[in-house]
Design an enzyme around this catalytic site. Sequence first.
Site, PDB file in Angstrom:
ATOM      1  N   ARG A  96       0.860  -1.191   0.000  1.00 29.85           N
ATOM      2  CA  ARG A  96       0.000   0.000   0.000  1.00 29.85           C
ATOM      3  C   ARG A  96       0.890   1.233   0.000  1.00 29.85           C
ATOM      4  O   ARG A  96       1.772   1.359   0.853  1.00 29.85           O
ATOM      5  CB  ARG A  96      -0.923  -0.033   1.214  1.00 29.85           C
ATOM      6  CG  ARG A  96      -1.971   1.042   1.173  1.00 29.85           C
ATOM      7  CD  ARG A  96      -3.020   0.825   2.241  1.00 29.85           C
ATOM      8  NE  ARG A  96      -3.898  -0.294   1.944  1.00 29.85           N
ATOM      9  CZ  ARG A  96      -4.583  -0.975   2.872  1.00 29.85           C
ATOM     10  NH1 ARG A  96      -4.469  -0.652   4.135  1.00 29.85           N
ATOM     11  NH2 ARG A  96      -5.370  -1.978   2.531  1.00 29.85           N
ATOM     12  N   GLU A 158      -0.114  -7.332  -5.412  1.00 29.80           N
ATOM     13  CA  GLU A 158      -1.135  -6.283  -5.515  1.00 29.80           C
ATOM     14  C   GLU A 158      -0.568  -4.985  -4.946  1.00 29.80           C
ATOM     15  O   GLU A 158       0.007  -4.986  -3.856  1.00 29.80           O
ATOM     16  CB  GLU A 158      -2.392  -6.677  -4.718  1.00 29.80           C
ATOM     17  CG  GLU A 158      -3.485  -5.613  -4.812  1.00 29.80           C
ATOM     18  CD  GLU A 158      -4.708  -5.895  -3.934  1.00 29.80           C
ATOM     19  OE1 GLU A 158      -5.750  -6.271  -4.481  1.00 29.80           O
ATOM     20  OE2 GLU A 158      -4.600  -5.736  -2.695  1.00 29.80           O
TER      21      GLU A 158
HETATM   22  P1  GTP Z   1     -10.893  -8.703  -2.083  1.00 30.45           P
HETATM   23  O1  GTP Z   1     -11.458 -10.081  -2.119  1.00 30.45           O
HETATM   24  O2  GTP Z   1     -11.320  -7.946  -0.851  1.00 30.45           O
HETATM   25  O3  GTP Z   1      -9.399  -8.698  -2.246  1.00 30.45           O
HETATM   26  O4  GTP Z   1     -11.551  -7.895  -3.292  1.00 30.45           O
HETATM   27  P2  GTP Z   1     -11.370  -8.019  -4.897  1.00 30.45           P
HETATM   28  O5  GTP Z   1     -10.553  -9.207  -5.235  1.00 30.45           O
HETATM   29  O6  GTP Z   1     -12.712  -7.882  -5.542  1.00 30.45           O
HETATM   30  O7  GTP Z   1     -10.481  -6.769  -5.261  1.00 30.45           O
HETATM   31  P3  GTP Z   1     -10.649  -5.206  -5.021  1.00 30.45           P
HETATM   32  O8  GTP Z   1      -9.574  -4.630  -5.896  1.00 30.45           O
HETATM   33  O9  GTP Z   1     -12.019  -4.679  -5.197  1.00 30.45           O
HETATM   34  O10 GTP Z   1     -10.259  -5.021  -3.474  1.00 30.45           O
HETATM   35  C1  GTP Z   1      -9.015  -5.400  -3.018  1.00 30.45           C
HETATM   36  C2  GTP Z   1      -8.695  -4.730  -1.704  1.00 30.45           C
HETATM   37  O11 GTP Z   1      -8.968  -3.329  -1.740  1.00 30.45           O
HETATM   38  C3  GTP Z   1      -9.464  -5.205  -0.496  1.00 30.45           C
HETATM   39  O12 GTP Z   1      -8.904  -6.361   0.056  1.00 30.45           O
HETATM   40  C4  GTP Z   1      -9.333  -3.989   0.442  1.00 30.45           C
HETATM   41  O13 GTP Z   1      -8.023  -3.917   1.000  1.00 30.45           O
HETATM   42  C5  GTP Z   1      -9.462  -2.844  -0.524  1.00 30.45           C
HETATM   43  N1  GTP Z   1     -10.877  -2.461  -0.720  1.00 30.45           N
HETATM   44  C6  GTP Z   1     -11.639  -2.700  -1.802  1.00 30.45           C
HETATM   45  N2  GTP Z   1     -12.866  -2.187  -1.652  1.00 30.45           N
HETATM   46  C7  GTP Z   1     -12.887  -1.577  -0.438  1.00 30.45           C
HETATM   47  C8  GTP Z   1     -13.898  -0.862   0.300  1.00 30.45           C
HETATM   48  O14 GTP Z   1     -15.023  -0.680  -0.144  1.00 30.45           O
HETATM   49  N3  GTP Z   1     -13.531  -0.378   1.521  1.00 30.45           N
HETATM   50  C9  GTP Z   1     -12.285  -0.547   2.038  1.00 30.45           C
HETATM   51  N4  GTP Z   1     -12.038  -0.035   3.260  1.00 30.45           N
HETATM   52  N5  GTP Z   1     -11.320  -1.224   1.383  1.00 30.45           N
HETATM   53  C10 GTP Z   1     -11.617  -1.741   0.162  1.00 30.45           C
HETATM   54 MG    MG Z   2      -7.618  -8.325  -0.675  1.00 25.05          MG
END
Ligand code: GTP
Ligand code: MG
Length: 217
Positions: A96, A158
């Site tokens: 991050r 990521e």
């Molecule tokens: P994950 O299964 O959570 O990894 O989601 P994904 O595979 O659909 O991927 P996405 O890129 O949408 O999200 C990956 C990561 O971004 C999450 O694990 C969180 O760390 C962050 N994230 C995504 N959406 C949100 C949200 O609505 N709120 C917050 N606080 N973090 C988010």
């Molecule tokens: Mg994740």
Amino acid sequence: MVDELGLFAGVAEEIFQNTKPYRELMMKYNCAMLEVKTKLDVLNSQLGVEHESSPFESIHCRIKTPSSVVEKLKRRGFPITLNSIEENLNDVAGIRVICSFIDDIYSLSERLCAQDDVKVIEVKDYIKNPKKNGYRSLHLILEIPIFLLNEKKFMRVEVQFRTIAMDFWASLEHKVRYKKEICDAEAISSELKSCAEEINALDVRMQEIKRKIDYNV
Ligand code: GTP
Ligand code: MG
């Protein structure tokens, strides 16, 4: 009734944690994460010297814990095996990057993606297209080669880019999301959504001020 899947997941977690092949795989994710972190540190140093201010404020790295690896495979209905981790999970290694300004996010991420050993698997731009709840960040799924004793292997990492303000918002929203019982959850969601819009307006204004200072206009 015994939750068989739950029981299996518990056993799998234990096996993952204590076996050499699992530790080897995590070591590889760790190496890939360090490679990408070094690339970002190098870009930060050079842009810092050229522009007299560093593009990112802080950088955080993490490897998913065995329990969270098993939980995600289970939740998504994937087999709980080492191959399945590599095939199905993109975020075992996560970085991050917290920037002060939105422009810095794009200049850093574009330069990182342009490097010839970096393969861009997926870009999710939640800054240009925020999530319904107001979430903003730029997410990259990258593949990067690591050089081991006897092999060259591509591993996924990521990378999430956020401004300080976006990170502040996401931390609070994350707390709300994982808290089981919340009074007036709907009102909190709508309050958070409105904060996300205000935060974005602030990010855009701060960016404009910085541009005026930088270009003296
Ligand atoms: P994950 O299964 O959570 O990894 O989601 P994904 O595979 O659909 O991927 P996405 O890129 O949408 O999200 C990956 C990561 O971004 C999450 O694990 C969180 O760390 C962050 N994230 C995504 N959406 C949100 C949200 O609505 N709120 C917050 N606080 N973090 C988010
Ligand atoms: Mg994740």
